[in-house]
Design a protein around this motif. Structure first.
Motif, PDB file in Angstrom:
ATOM      1  N   LYS A   2      26.500  33.620  42.922  1.00  0.00           N
ATOM      2  CA  LYS A   2      27.633  32.774  42.545  1.00  0.00           C
ATOM      3  C   LYS A   2      28.864  33.591  42.213  1.00  0.00           C
ATOM      4  O   LYS A   2      29.977  33.240  42.623  1.00  0.00           O
ATOM      5  CB  LYS A   2      27.243  31.902  41.345  1.00  0.00           C
ATOM      6  N   TRP A   3      28.686  34.670  41.473  1.00  0.00           N
ATOM      7  CA  TRP A   3      29.840  35.400  40.942  1.00  0.00           C
ATOM      8  C   TRP A   3      30.153  36.687  41.688  1.00  0.00           C
ATOM      9  O   TRP A   3      31.303  37.121  41.710  1.00  0.00           O
ATOM     10  CB  TRP A   3      29.616  35.710  39.458  1.00  0.00           C
ATOM     11  N   LEU A   4      29.153  37.320  42.283  1.00  0.00           N
ATOM     12  CA  LEU A   4      29.382  38.589  42.989  1.00  0.00           C
ATOM     13  C   LEU A   4      28.728  38.528  44.374  1.00  0.00           C
ATOM     14  O   LEU A   4      27.768  39.247  44.661  1.00  0.00           O
ATOM     15  CB  LEU A   4      28.817  39.773  42.182  1.00  0.00           C
ATOM     16  N   PRO A   5      29.223  37.679  45.255  1.00  0.00           N
ATOM     17  CA  PRO A   5      28.579  37.524  46.572  1.00  0.00           C
ATOM     18  C   PRO A   5      28.670  38.774  47.442  1.00  0.00           C
ATOM     19  O   PRO A   5      27.975  38.844  48.469  1.00  0.00           O
ATOM     20  CB  PRO A   5      29.369  36.364  47.195  1.00  0.00           C
ATOM     21  N   GLN A   6      29.458  39.756  47.016  1.00  0.00           N
ATOM     22  CA  GLN A   6      29.551  40.996  47.805  1.00  0.00           C
ATOM     23  C   GLN A   6      28.266  41.820  47.733  1.00  0.00           C
ATOM     24  O   GLN A   6      28.142  42.834  48.445  1.00  0.00           O
ATOM     25  CB  GLN A   6      30.743  41.838  47.341  1.00  0.00           C
ATOM     26  N   TYR A   7      27.318  41.398  46.897  1.00  0.00           N
ATOM     27  CA  TYR A   7      26.027  42.091  46.798  1.00  0.00           C
ATOM     28  C   TYR A   7      24.914  41.120  47.210  1.00  0.00           C
ATOM     29  O   TYR A   7      24.132  40.650  46.376  1.00  0.00           O
ATOM     30  CB  TYR A   7      25.802  42.600  45.380  1.00  0.00           C
ATOM     31  N   PRO A   8      24.807  40.815  48.511  1.00  0.00           N
ATOM     32  CA  PRO A   8      23.856  39.772  48.947  1.00  0.00           C
ATOM     33  C   PRO A   8      22.400  40.104  48.662  1.00  0.00           C
ATOM     34  O   PRO A   8      21.593  39.184  48.454  1.00  0.00           O
ATOM     35  CB  PRO A   8      24.125  39.660  50.453  1.00  0.00           C
ATOM     36  N   ALA A   9      22.035  41.367  48.635  1.00  0.00           N
ATOM     37  CA  ALA A   9      20.635  41.718  48.369  1.00  0.00           C
ATOM     38  C   ALA A   9      20.220  41.350  46.946  1.00  0.00           C
ATOM     39  O   ALA A   9      19.030  41.244  46.650  1.00  0.00           O
ATOM     40  CB  ALA A   9      20.417  43.219  48.605  1.00  0.00           C
ATOM     41  N   TRP A  10      21.195  41.145  46.071  1.00  0.00           N
ATOM     42  CA  TRP A  10      20.919  40.836  44.670  1.00  0.00           C
ATOM     43  C   TRP A  10      21.300  39.405  44.324  1.00  0.00           C
ATOM     44  O   TRP A  10      21.440  39.057  43.146  1.00  0.00           O
ATOM     45  CB  TRP A  10      21.677  41.805  43.769  1.00  0.00           C
TER      46      TRP A  10
ATOM     47  N   GLN B 189      30.033  43.667  33.804  1.00  0.00           N
ATOM     48  CA  GLN B 189      31.465  43.892  33.666  1.00  0.00           C
ATOM     49  C   GLN B 189      32.237  43.211  34.799  1.00  0.00           C
ATOM     50  O   GLN B 189      33.263  42.553  34.572  1.00  0.00           O
ATOM     51  CB  GLN B 189      31.762  45.388  33.670  1.00  0.00           C
ATOM     52  N   LEU B 190      31.768  43.389  36.025  1.00  0.00           N
ATOM     53  CA  LEU B 190      32.443  42.793  37.176  1.00  0.00           C
ATOM     54  C   LEU B 190      32.442  41.262  37.100  1.00  0.00           C
ATOM     55  O   LEU B 190      33.408  40.607  37.511  1.00  0.00           O
ATOM     56  CB  LEU B 190      31.782  43.264  38.468  1.00  0.00           C
ATOM     57  N   ILE B 191      31.374  40.687  36.550  1.00  0.00           N
ATOM     58  CA  ILE B 191      31.335  39.229  36.375  1.00  0.00           C
ATOM     59  C   ILE B 191      32.376  38.795  35.356  1.00  0.00           C
ATOM     60  O   ILE B 191      33.090  37.798  35.559  1.00  0.00           O
ATOM     61  CB  ILE B 191      29.921  38.776  35.972  1.00  0.00           C
ATOM     62  N   ILE B 192      32.494  39.503  34.255  1.00  0.00           N
ATOM     63  CA  ILE B 192      33.523  39.188  33.257  1.00  0.00           C
ATOM     64  C   ILE B 192      34.904  39.177  33.911  1.00  0.00           C
ATOM     65  O   ILE B 192      35.719  38.268  33.682  1.00  0.00           O
ATOM     66  CB  ILE B 192      33.466  40.200  32.099  1.00  0.00           C
ATOM     67  N   GLU B 193      35.153  40.170  34.736  1.00  0.00           N
ATOM     68  CA  GLU B 193      36.468  40.264  35.369  1.00  0.00           C
ATOM     69  C   GLU B 193      36.675  39.154  36.401  1.00  0.00           C
ATOM     70  O   GLU B 193      37.792  38.626  36.540  1.00  0.00           O
ATOM     71  CB  GLU B 193      36.620  41.645  35.995  1.00  0.00           C
TER      72      GLU B 193
END
Length: 406
Positions: free
Chosen positions: A136-144, A210-214
């Motif tokens: 939902k928040w960091l789709p640039q990491y599809p493996a996770w 941290q990246l999710i917060i941002e």
């Protein structure tokens, strides 16, 4: 070993928990001091002298072995009594400038609780849920994509630790002053296979947090921590290196020395005082022990979060079994919450504690709920063998216990 940027398990801190008995002794010992102000002042001054002697003795015994020159201890109490602050040594190895009780330190993974609290505050504001996924928040990491925020914060994601990668070590030694970003650090492990979703300490989790917060706030992580935590608590001697640290802050840090076998290129060299960009939301804070104890007291007494989120912060899994536990016990003594750590000590019961390490500093805090006593200890080198430093905690305990019996 590294305390927390490469923390193997809670056992590293567990072996230090003779210190925790100190907390009960500190509370009882302080109230046992005679009530007149003059008597209290005399007893406190004498206790300060005795603790300083303990630190000096450690410096004489271990200074050359650990390549350290500065130690500091701070004890605070729940009823507003003045805290005890004692330091020993010099700001540089082989130097002559005494270290101040007001020095600031790289506090390492003590930073992680700040990251967790910001996310839990955002949850309380209904801007996210800790059950949201990275998809939902960091789709640039599809493996996770199926990993939740809660799994990041509880160290159960299975994502490898960037700070344990040989390529990271090599880059740090080649240029300790280079400025990294959270995303560039995540890149060290983004193509590695996931481990089991059981407890495994990984600093990468907190870079992703941290990246999710941002992403959610559209502000920098450092701005959010400053606005939500540092300013309201009056933590004027805390900053993130190098992003938010004023230039003068560097002069208040003792030099920190890296003495780990995995980093021979840094052996005995002073690390950059402000550049903690390699740690970010996993360990990038610089703080005084006075500020840190202010924060930890607010953290553990529920001042930072609504009750529901405080319960989530303190929801524990066993470090040994990865199962949920209500509290640590003698049979299951090590628990990890959401950026906080609880351990069981026979003389005090469960206590909240965290040992933070960077490449040049070690900082430990301990909070004992039964007494409300909070202790923080800092030293200016990081080594593979922390056993001698843990014995220092025993020494401090014996000193304060002696004053309890007077």
């Amino acid at each position: 070993m590294r305390y927390s940027m490469r923390r193997r398990s809670g056992r590293a801190v567990a072996s230090a928990l003779a210190l925790l008995a100190l907390a009960a002794g500190a509370a009882a010992g302080t109230t046992a001091i005679a009530s007149p102000a003059t008597a209290n002042h005399t007893a406190t001054a004498t206790l300060d002298s005795a603790l300083r002697a303990d630190l000096v003795q450690y410096l004489h015994a271990q200074g050359a072995i650990e390549h350290l020159s500065a130690l500091s201890v701070r004890v605070t109490y729940p009823d507003g009594r003045p805290g005890t602050a004692v330091s020993a040594g010099t700001t540089t190895y082989g130097g002559h400038t005494p270290v101040s009780d007001n020095a600031v330190w790289q506090i390492g993974s003590n930073t992680k609780a700040f990251t967790s609290v910001v996310l839990l505050q955002l949850e309380a504001e209904r801007k996210l849920s800790i059950r949201d996924t990275l998809g939902k928040w960091l789709p640039q990491y599809p493996a996770w994509r199926d990993i939740t925020i809660q799994q990041l914060l509880s160290m159960t994601s299975g994502i490898p630790d960037y700070a344990s990668q040989p390529a990271f070590d090599a880059a740090l030694q080649a240029d300790p002053d280079s400025v990294a970003t959270a995303a560039s650090l995540v890149d060290y492990v983004r193509h590695l296979p996931l481990g089991a979703r059981t407890y495994s300490y990984s600093n990468t989790n907190y870079l992703l947090a941290q990246l999710i917060i941002e992403r959610v706030t559209r502000h920098s992580y450092f701005d959010e921590v400053t606005r939500r935590i540092l300013r309201p608590l009056g933590m004027h001697h805390t900053c993130f290196g190098p992003e938010t640290c004023p230039a003068g802050v560097a002069s208040h840090l003792p030099a920190g020395y890296a003495m780990q076998a995995a980093l021979p290129g840094l052996d005995g060299k002073a690390v950059p005082p402000l550049n903690l960009s390699w740690a970010q939301g996993a360990g990038g804070l610089i703080s005084s022990l006075a500020d840190m104890t202010t924060w930890d007291r607010a953290l553990y007494t529920g001042r930072e979060l609504p009750a529901a989120q405080q319960r989530e912060l303190e929801s524990l899994i066993s470090v040994d079994t990865s199962k949920s536990i209500s509290a640590t016990t003698a049979d299951d003594p090590d628990g990890y919450g959401l950026g906080v750590s609880q351990q069981f000590e026979p003389s005090t019961g469960p206590v909240w504690t965290y040992a933070g390490g960077t490449f040049g500093f070690r900082v430990l805090h301990v909070y004992v709920p039964e007494t409300g006593v909070l202790i923080a200890i800092a030293v200016n080198s990081e080594v593979d063998d922390n056993a001698p430093a843990l014995k220092l905690f025993d020494t401090v305990y014996r000193t304060i216990s002696a004053f309890q019996r007077r």
